[in-house]
Motif scaffolding. Structure first.
Motif, PDB file in Angstrom:
ATOM      1  N   SER A 139      12.957 -26.331 -16.653  1.00 10.93           N
ATOM      2  CA  SER A 139      13.896 -27.416 -16.350  1.00 10.93           C
ATOM      3  C   SER A 139      14.691 -27.759 -17.601  1.00 10.93           C
ATOM      4  O   SER A 139      14.152 -27.794 -18.720  1.00 10.93           O
ATOM      5  N   THR A 140      15.972 -28.028 -17.423  1.00  9.67           N
ATOM      6  CA  THR A 140      16.829 -28.343 -18.564  1.00  9.67           C
ATOM      7  C   THR A 140      17.552 -29.667 -18.328  1.00  9.67           C
ATOM      8  O   THR A 140      17.909 -30.011 -17.203  1.00  9.67           O
ATOM      9  N   GLN A 141      17.754 -30.384 -19.430  1.00 11.81           N
ATOM     10  CA  GLN A 141      18.398 -31.693 -19.365  1.00 11.81           C
ATOM     11  C   GLN A 141      19.256 -31.891 -20.614  1.00 11.81           C
ATOM     12  O   GLN A 141      18.811 -31.613 -21.733  1.00 11.81           O
ATOM     13  N   LEU A 142      20.453 -32.376 -20.416  1.00 15.55           N
ATOM     14  CA  LEU A 142      21.376 -32.582 -21.521  1.00 15.55           C
ATOM     15  C   LEU A 142      21.315 -34.034 -21.975  1.00 15.55           C
ATOM     16  O   LEU A 142      21.454 -34.976 -21.176  1.00 15.55           O
ATOM     17  N   LEU A 143      21.048 -34.213 -23.268  1.00 14.44           N
ATOM     18  CA  LEU A 143      21.003 -35.547 -23.875  1.00 14.44           C
ATOM     19  C   LEU A 143      20.035 -36.491 -23.153  1.00 14.44           C
ATOM     20  O   LEU A 143      20.238 -37.708 -23.091  1.00 14.44           O
ATOM     21  N   ASN A 144      18.971 -35.905 -22.597  1.00 12.32           N
ATOM     22  CA  ASN A 144      17.927 -36.676 -21.914  1.00 12.32           C
ATOM     23  C   ASN A 144      18.436 -37.461 -20.710  1.00 12.32           C
ATOM     24  O   ASN A 144      17.749 -38.348 -20.204  1.00 12.32           O
ATOM     25  N   THR A 145      19.632 -37.139 -20.267  1.00 15.59           N
ATOM     26  CA  THR A 145      20.184 -37.913 -19.148  1.00 15.59           C
ATOM     27  C   THR A 145      20.743 -37.041 -18.025  1.00 15.59           C
ATOM     28  O   THR A 145      20.618 -37.393 -16.856  1.00 15.59           O
ATOM     29  N   VAL A 146      21.349 -35.928 -18.361  1.00 13.92           N
ATOM     30  CA  VAL A 146      22.020 -35.097 -17.356  1.00 13.92           C
ATOM     31  C   VAL A 146      21.148 -33.892 -17.013  1.00 13.92           C
ATOM     32  O   VAL A 146      20.897 -33.034 -17.870  1.00 13.92           O
ATOM     33  N   ASP A 147      20.674 -33.835 -15.761  1.00 15.41           N
ATOM     34  CA  ASP A 147      19.867 -32.693 -15.320  1.00 15.41           C
ATOM     35  C   ASP A 147      20.763 -31.486 -15.073  1.00 15.41           C
ATOM     36  O   ASP A 147      21.731 -31.567 -14.307  1.00 15.41           O
ATOM     37  N   LEU A 148      20.414 -30.388 -15.711  1.00 11.70           N
ATOM     38  CA  LEU A 148      21.174 -29.149 -15.540  1.00 11.70           C
ATOM     39  C   LEU A 148      20.507 -28.192 -14.561  1.00 11.70           C
ATOM     40  O   LEU A 148      21.055 -27.133 -14.278  1.00 11.70           O
ATOM     41  N   GLY A 149      19.355 -28.581 -14.059  1.00 14.37           N
ATOM     42  CA  GLY A 149      18.689 -27.762 -13.062  1.00 14.37           C
ATOM     43  C   GLY A 149      17.462 -27.054 -13.593  1.00 14.37           C
ATOM     44  O   GLY A 149      17.111 -27.139 -14.776  1.00 14.37           O
ATOM     45  N   SER A 150      16.785 -26.343 -12.688  1.00 12.11           N
ATOM     46  CA  SER A 150      15.567 -25.595 -13.008  1.00 12.11           C
ATOM     47  C   SER A 150      15.721 -24.148 -12.555  1.00 12.11           C
ATOM     48  O   SER A 150      16.432 -23.869 -11.587  1.00 12.11           O
ATOM     49  N   ALA A 151      15.044 -23.273 -13.266  1.00 10.05           N
ATOM     50  CA  ALA A 151      15.036 -21.878 -12.836  1.00 10.05           C
ATOM     51  C   ALA A 151      14.266 -21.726 -11.532  1.00 10.05           C
ATOM     52  O   ALA A 151      14.609 -20.896 -10.682  1.00 10.05           O
ATOM     53  N   LEU A 152      13.241 -22.552 -11.346  1.00 15.17           N
ATOM     54  CA  LEU A 152      12.368 -22.411 -10.185  1.00 15.17           C
ATOM     55  C   LEU A 152      11.780 -23.764  -9.803  1.00 15.17           C
ATOM     56  O   LEU A 152      11.308 -24.512 -10.662  1.00 15.17           O
ATOM     57  N   SER A 153      11.812 -24.068  -8.507  1.00 15.39           N
ATOM     58  CA  SER A 153      11.113 -25.231  -7.961  1.00 15.39           C
ATOM     59  C   SER A 153      10.312 -24.780  -6.756  1.00 15.39           C
ATOM     60  O   SER A 153      10.849 -24.091  -5.873  1.00 15.39           O
ATOM     61  N   ILE A 154       9.028 -25.143  -6.722  1.00 17.38           N
ATOM     62  CA  ILE A 154       8.140 -24.738  -5.630  1.00 17.38           C
ATOM     63  C   ILE A 154       7.443 -25.961  -5.066  1.00 17.38           C
ATOM     64  O   ILE A 154       6.951 -26.818  -5.820  1.00 17.38           O
TER      65      ILE A 154
END
Length: 317
Positions: A139-154
């Motif tokens: 999971s990636t997040q920009l500046l602790n506020t904007v979610d950039l998405g995850s490679a995988l969610s199950i």
């Protein structure tokens, strides 16, 4: 009675006693001499190609044993109590977390074996189960506020695997099984896939028993990302037998994650495995395992020797 008859009887008694003693010497007998088993509900072994961030996680940890002596152990853990390493911040801008599990996810595993040094049929077993799974990978997040998405969610209501090895010398057998319920997999923000998309059917209880070693390569066209369900690896012969069952495994082999990094991860690739529900069992036998207990025939010869020795003493009187 003459001296010669007494001497003859004495010699017979002595020889018989020796035979009994020899028969009592430690004998060799084929037997199962060791057993082992282990299980974990969630395993994450991932890293970026440049080792910027890595994770090697098994939950619950260290659920397994080796026999003899026999053992029966189990462990469980809530997602809220799970400690997941593998977090990093890039250029003080991008936060990366390799694995996040939902607080109410229940992860459990068990292992047992009755190998105790004796002869006869023996068995080793293992199981792993996940309930109410919620898992995000990379999971990636920009500046602790904007979610950039995850490679995988199950997500899944239940993922289960078990394995067992049983038998004796020349007759060792391995069995394994696994199933999933309400499985949903989302990759890089694409539409979720489930058992229907994969061409699988659920039974009356909602369980999906995939064929052994079911796989989908390059899932949803993502190069290097492969999905395996009910993966089983078995190796057996007359003297050893083992089986590994993975209910679900996702393999990352150079998967491009540039789109998840807001330009900060260009050229980076993700490698490794995510395993949900692993159960491993094994037995080892030996053709000449030691058995110190005299066989019935040996015990009978020993008794005959004792009786004969007593008779000889009587004649010497």
């Amino acid at each position: 009675m003459n001296h010669e008859n007494v001497l003859t009887k004495t010699r017979v008694a002595t020889i018989t006693s020796l035979i009994a003693g020899i028969a009592f010497v430690t004998s060799a007998q084929a037997a199962v001499i060791s057993g082992s088993s282990s299980g974990f509900a969630l395993g994450v072994d991932l890293g970026l190609a440049n080792d910027l961030v890595t994770a090697d996680i098994k939950i619950p940890s260290a659920v397994g044993g080796n026999a003899p002596a026999s053992y029966d152990i189990n462990d469980s853990l809530l997602g809220a109590d799970a400690v997941l390493n593998g977090e990093v911040t890039v250029n003080n801008l991008l936060n990366i977390s390799l694995a996040n599990v939902a607080n109410d996810t229940l992860l459990a595993s068990a292992a047992s074996s009755n190998v105790d040094g004796g002869v006869g049929n023996r068995q080793s077993d293992a199981s792993a189960e996940v309930n109410s799974l919620g898992l995000d990978i990379f999971s990636t997040q920009l500046l602790n506020t904007v979610d950039l998405g995850s490679a995988l969610s199950i997500s899944s209501s239940t993922i289960f695997a078990d394995s067992s090895v049983s038998g004796d010398v020349n007759n060792l057998n391995a069995t394994g099984s696994s199933y999933v319920e309400d499985l949903s997999i989302s990759l890089f923000g694409l539409a979720a896939i489930n058992h229907v998309n994969l061409g699988l059917q659920a039974d009356a209880l909602g369980r999906v028993f995939a064929p052994t070693n079911f796989n989908v390569l390059s899932v949803q066209g993502i190069a290097g990302l492969d999905l395996f369900l009910n993966e089983q690896v078995e190796t057996c012969n007359n003297f050893s037998c083992s089986i590994t069952v993975n209910a679900l495994r996702l393999s990352f082999n150079g998967v491009d994650v540039s789109d998840l990094g807001a330009g900060l991860l260009n050229g980076n690739t993700l490698n490794g495995d995510v395993i949900i529900g692993q159960a491993v069992a094994a037995l080892q036998a030996q053709a000449d395992a030691v058995n110190d207990v005299p066989a019935p025939a040996s015990a009978a010869l020993m008794l005959l020797g004792i009786l004969a020795a007593g008779t000889a003493r009587k004649y010497r009187k």
